[in-house]
Enzyme design. Structure first.
Site, mmCIF file in Angstrom:
data_model
loop_
_atom_site.group_PDB
_atom_site.id
_atom_site.type_symbol
_atom_site.label_atom_id
_atom_site.label_comp_id
_atom_site.label_asym_id
_atom_site.label_seq_id
_atom_site.Cartn_x
_atom_site.Cartn_y
_atom_site.Cartn_z
ATOM 1 N N ARG A 95 -25.695 -87.458 -12.140
ATOM 2 C CA ARG A 95 -25.385 -86.365 -12.030
ATOM 3 C C ARG A 95 -25.114 -85.510 -13.165
ATOM 4 O O ARG A 95 -24.995 -86.032 -14.616
ATOM 5 C CB ARG A 95 -23.811 -86.190 -11.313
ATOM 6 C CG ARG A 95 -23.404 -84.988 -10.938
ATOM 7 C CD ARG A 95 -24.173 -84.075 -10.076
ATOM 8 N NE ARG A 95 -23.234 -82.872 -9.271
ATOM 9 C CZ ARG A 95 -23.894 -82.024 -8.741
ATOM 10 N NH1 ARG A 95 -25.275 -82.028 -8.420
ATOM 11 N NH2 ARG A 95 -23.342 -81.081 -8.244
ATOM 12 N N THR A 355 -33.022 -79.064 -2.969
ATOM 13 C CA THR A 355 -33.005 -80.864 -3.338
ATOM 14 C C THR A 355 -33.784 -81.616 -2.659
ATOM 15 O O THR A 355 -34.583 -80.986 -1.592
ATOM 16 C CB THR A 355 -31.330 -80.706 -3.108
ATOM 17 O OG1 THR A 355 -30.489 -79.922 -3.847
ATOM 18 C CG2 THR A 355 -30.928 -82.330 -3.112
ATOM 19 N N ASN A 375 -30.229 -78.294 -7.928
ATOM 20 C CA ASN A 375 -29.258 -77.156 -7.277
ATOM 21 C C ASN A 375 -30.395 -75.980 -6.455
ATOM 22 O O ASN A 375 -30.827 -76.745 -5.575
ATOM 23 C CB ASN A 375 -28.397 -76.665 -8.058
ATOM 24 C CG ASN A 375 -27.242 -75.806 -7.242
ATOM 25 O OD1 ASN A 375 -26.991 -76.340 -6.235
ATOM 26 N ND2 ASN A 375 -26.890 -75.042 -7.813
ATOM 27 N N ASP A 397 -22.194 -75.508 -9.174
ATOM 28 C CA ASP A 397 -21.616 -76.396 -8.192
ATOM 29 C C ASP A 397 -20.187 -76.607 -8.675
ATOM 30 O O ASP A 397 -19.287 -76.809 -8.093
ATOM 31 C CB ASP A 397 -22.372 -77.723 -8.371
ATOM 32 C CG ASP A 397 -23.311 -77.603 -7.034
ATOM 33 O OD1 ASP A 397 -23.409 -76.689 -6.459
ATOM 34 O OD2 ASP A 397 -24.326 -78.679 -7.129
ATOM 35 N N SER A 426 -20.340 -82.641 -6.330
ATOM 36 C CA SER A 426 -21.457 -82.442 -5.442
ATOM 37 C C SER A 426 -21.439 -82.720 -4.018
ATOM 38 O O SER A 426 -20.276 -83.339 -3.800
ATOM 39 C CB SER A 426 -22.665 -83.315 -5.893
ATOM 40 O OG SER A 426 -23.597 -83.529 -5.302
ATOM 41 N N SER A 427 -22.189 -82.339 -3.130
ATOM 42 C CA SER A 427 -22.188 -82.869 -1.799
ATOM 43 C C SER A 427 -23.153 -83.568 -1.376
ATOM 44 O O SER A 427 -23.388 -84.194 -0.344
ATOM 45 C CB SER A 427 -22.385 -81.589 -0.686
ATOM 46 O OG SER A 427 -21.268 -80.369 -1.175
ATOM 47 N N GLY A 446 -29.426 -79.758 1.261
ATOM 48 C CA GLY A 446 -28.760 -78.518 2.183
ATOM 49 C C GLY A 446 -27.560 -78.076 1.647
ATOM 50 O O GLY A 446 -26.840 -77.734 2.312
ATOM 51 N N GLY A 447 -27.242 -78.407 0.246
ATOM 52 C CA GLY A 447 -26.135 -77.668 -0.462
ATOM 53 C C GLY A 447 -24.615 -78.256 0.398
ATOM 54 O O GLY A 447 -24.779 -79.303 0.897
HETATM 55 O O1 DON Z 1 -24.930 -81.161 -5.619
HETATM 56 C C1 DON Z 1 -25.023 -80.437 -4.588
HETATM 57 O O2 DON Z 1 -24.141 -80.467 -3.805
HETATM 58 C C2 DON Z 1 -25.780 -79.225 -4.572
HETATM 59 N N1 DON Z 1 -26.561 -78.954 -6.016
HETATM 60 C C3 DON Z 1 -27.014 -79.724 -3.725
HETATM 61 C C4 DON Z 1 -28.056 -78.565 -3.666
HETATM 62 C C5 DON Z 1 -28.811 -78.453 -2.599
HETATM 63 O O3 DON Z 1 -28.893 -79.361 -1.565
HETATM 64 C C6 DON Z 1 -29.744 -77.507 -2.103
HETATM 65 N N2 DON Z 1 -30.357 -77.443 -1.012
HETATM 66 N N3 DON Z 1 -30.946 -76.817 -0.112
#
Ligand code: DON
Length: 545
Positions: A95, A355, A375, A397, A426-427, A446-447
């Site tokens: 990370r 991602t 991100n 984030d 992070s997620s 997917g954030g």
């Molecule tokens: O680490 C995280 O939670 C985010 N940076 C992930 C970003 C992400 O999955 C974007 N996708 N659509």
């Protein structure tokens, strides 16, 4: 659920199912990734006699080239490994960290944590891949880098999906990014500077990236163009090996991402609330209602209490049985609880698009579940001209403006505030769901919705009522406490949605589908492998002949 407090959870590493003794070896190797060229890059390593870790390193680097808006050397991520010979799970935490110059977040106003060089955290992927290939792989860094170098040199064709992402993000591109990526469907993207940087990385590993020529060029570019990352930040960066979050739920062992990913703690929180519920026996409406309510409560705590455990103390009670029970007791099976009404329940007084994911198995039974990111789509939009590296915008984030929603609508607190050297929460939730006979390897971009996607697919595998393809491809639902609404994918059952609304849930129908899950199901009795790629994306299953 056999509940264990957080600290014990992470130490529980002996599998309940003696995979190494009873299991048949996988029938072959498999790589499932978001782009065919990346799955092939991994497969080429297996075919050369490499193991799953070589394949994962090659897949990760190739994805960074052919899916440039989603991950890459300028980003980071988490690699969950199962090392069959040792019967051991470990997470490589690659990370990003906050550069010293970000201070305590004072520099971030409005979109400055999303667009431009100052939005970048110190990239972690190079350190993660170096560790993966050198410590766990067999082929050496030079060979695993080769497919990515070739793809960056020869180029790849822009799909209409990628062209859509480019169109959406190109306003944030700096001139170097525009020159490389401002393309229409059918055009070719070639990345010669990145090819040279990758080649250097293949020769000299993380040393050249963080303390050598690449570091000097990157730091020079960033300084000139308003970035916050300096040579010292790069020099101090290290990938870290962490014990995964491990817990049991009704005969399934879940091995999943540890902090600084909130994914594992949030899954443990949700399944912990449901320890006395029999999901198999509930009607679909009741099950979805229960999952939504449990998500709402777990995301509330995620957003408030979780952060990089090297910097903040997660309250000891976070996953305490009585606290989770109290939260479960506050769920009314007939009515949605407004987010405001659950403020104060189980309260703790303590200090506190884009991602990518891929899954790999080899013939020895080694496994990798990896989620990598820059991100937002195309990260910060900033390409360092001399290295060809596209920088992430993971600073967003962090709770850069505590109390205000970030790009994923997450309203987070001080535990996830900016501090020099700290990793942003992070997620990303690369996971293994180990059932009595089968192991399900999964993850997705997917954030903030990553965790609920992994939850729903995991529950699908536990219920086993529908074929594995449905666990990945069924329309999804999500609740993250704030906004106080159930987000529904297009295609979600209108009848069920109406019933949820009838129970008091506020619905938010999304215009577009989300996520891009890449999963493998391993039947440990027969060794049979099933690869599942999300129909929402352009992924591919590559099976070893
Ligand atoms: O680490 C995280 O939670 C985010 N940076 C992930 C970003 C992400 O999955 C974007 N996708 N659509």
């Amino acid at each position: 659920m056999r509940y264990l407090p957080a600290c014990i959870l992470m130490l529980l590493t002996t599998p309940v199912f003696a995979a190494s003794t009873e299991a048949v070896k996988p029938e072959s190797g498999m790589v499932v990734a978001a782009q065919p060229a990346a799955a092939e890059a991994g497969m080429a390593m297996l075919q050369k006699g490499g193991n799953a870790f070589d394949a994962a390193a090659a897949t990760a680097l190739a994805l960074g080239v052919v899916e440039p808006g989603s991950s890459g050397l300028g980003g980071g991520g988490f690699f969950m490994l199962y090392i069959a010979r040792q019967d051991r799970y470990v997470m490589i935490d690659a990370r990003e960290t906050s550069p010293a110059a970000a201070g305590h977040g004072e520099v971030f106003e409005s979109r400055s944590s999303i667009d431009g060089a100052q939005a970048a955290g110190v990239p972690g992927l190079a350190a993660g891949v170096d560790r993966l290939a050198k410590k766990y792989g067999k082929l050496g860094l030079k060979r695993v880098v080769a497919p990515a170098v070739k793809l960056a040199t020869d180029g790849f064709t822009v799909s209409s999906r990628l062209a859509g992402m480019i169109e959406w993000r190109k306003a944030a591109f700096n001139p170097a990014a525009r020159e490389l990526f401002d393309k229409k469907p059918g055009e070719i993207i070639r990345q010669p500077q990145l090819a040279a940087t990758l080649k250097q990385f293949g020769e000299h590993g993380a040393e050249v990236f963080y303390r050598g020529e690449t570091a000097l060029s990157l730091a020079r570019d960033l300084k000139r163009d308003g970035g916050l990352i300096g040579l010292n930040d790069l020099g101090e960066y290290h990938a870290v090996e962490r014990k995964p979050v491990v817990f049991d739920y009704h005969g399934y062992r879940v091995v999943t991402a540890a902090l600084p990913s909130s994914g594992g703690m949030t899954l443990a929180h949700i399944f912990g609330q449901l320890q006395d519920d029999d999901l198999k026996r509930l009607k679909e409406l009741d099950r979805d209602h229960l999952l939504i309510e449990a998500m709402k409560r777990a995301y509330r705590d995620r957003n408030r209490y979780l952060g990089d455990a090297d910097f903040v103390t997660v309250p000891y009670d976070y996953l305490a049985e009585n606290r989770l029970q109290e939260l479960r007791d506050s769920i009314d099976m007939q009515h949605a609880s407004p987010a405001l009404d659950i403020q104060g329940v189980g309260e703790m007084f303590s200090e506190g698009h884009d991602t990518t994911h891929f899954s790999v198995v080899d013939r020895e039974g080694n496994m990798v579940s990896a989620t990598l990111s820059v991100n937002y789509a195309f990260g910060s939009g900033y390409v360092s001209p001399s290295t060809g590296i596209l920088l992430n915008d993971e600073m967003d984030d962090f709770a850069t403006r505590p109390g205000e929603p970030n790009a994923y609508g997450l309203v987070q607190g001080q535990a996830n505030g900016v501090e020099p050297g700290k990793r942003m929460l992070s997620s990303m939730t690369p996971s293994f769901i180990i059932g009595p006979e089968r192991t399900f390897i999964l993850g997705t971009p997917g954030g903030s919705r990553i965790i609920s996607m992994v939850l729903e697919a995991s529950v699908g595998s536990m219920l086993d009522e529908a074929p594995p393809d449905d666990w990945v491809n069924s329309p999804r639902f999500h609740h993250q406490f704030l906004p106080d609404a159930v987000q529904l994918e297009p295609g979600f059952s209108a009848k069920l949605a109406g019933q949820l609304q009838g129970s008091g849930h506020t619905l938010q129908w999304l215009e577009r589908p989300y996520g891009n899950m890449q999963a493998i199901l391993l039947d440990r009795k027969s060794g049979r492998l099933t690869g599942i790629t999300d129909r929402r994306g352009e992924g591919a299953v590559s099976r070893q002949p």
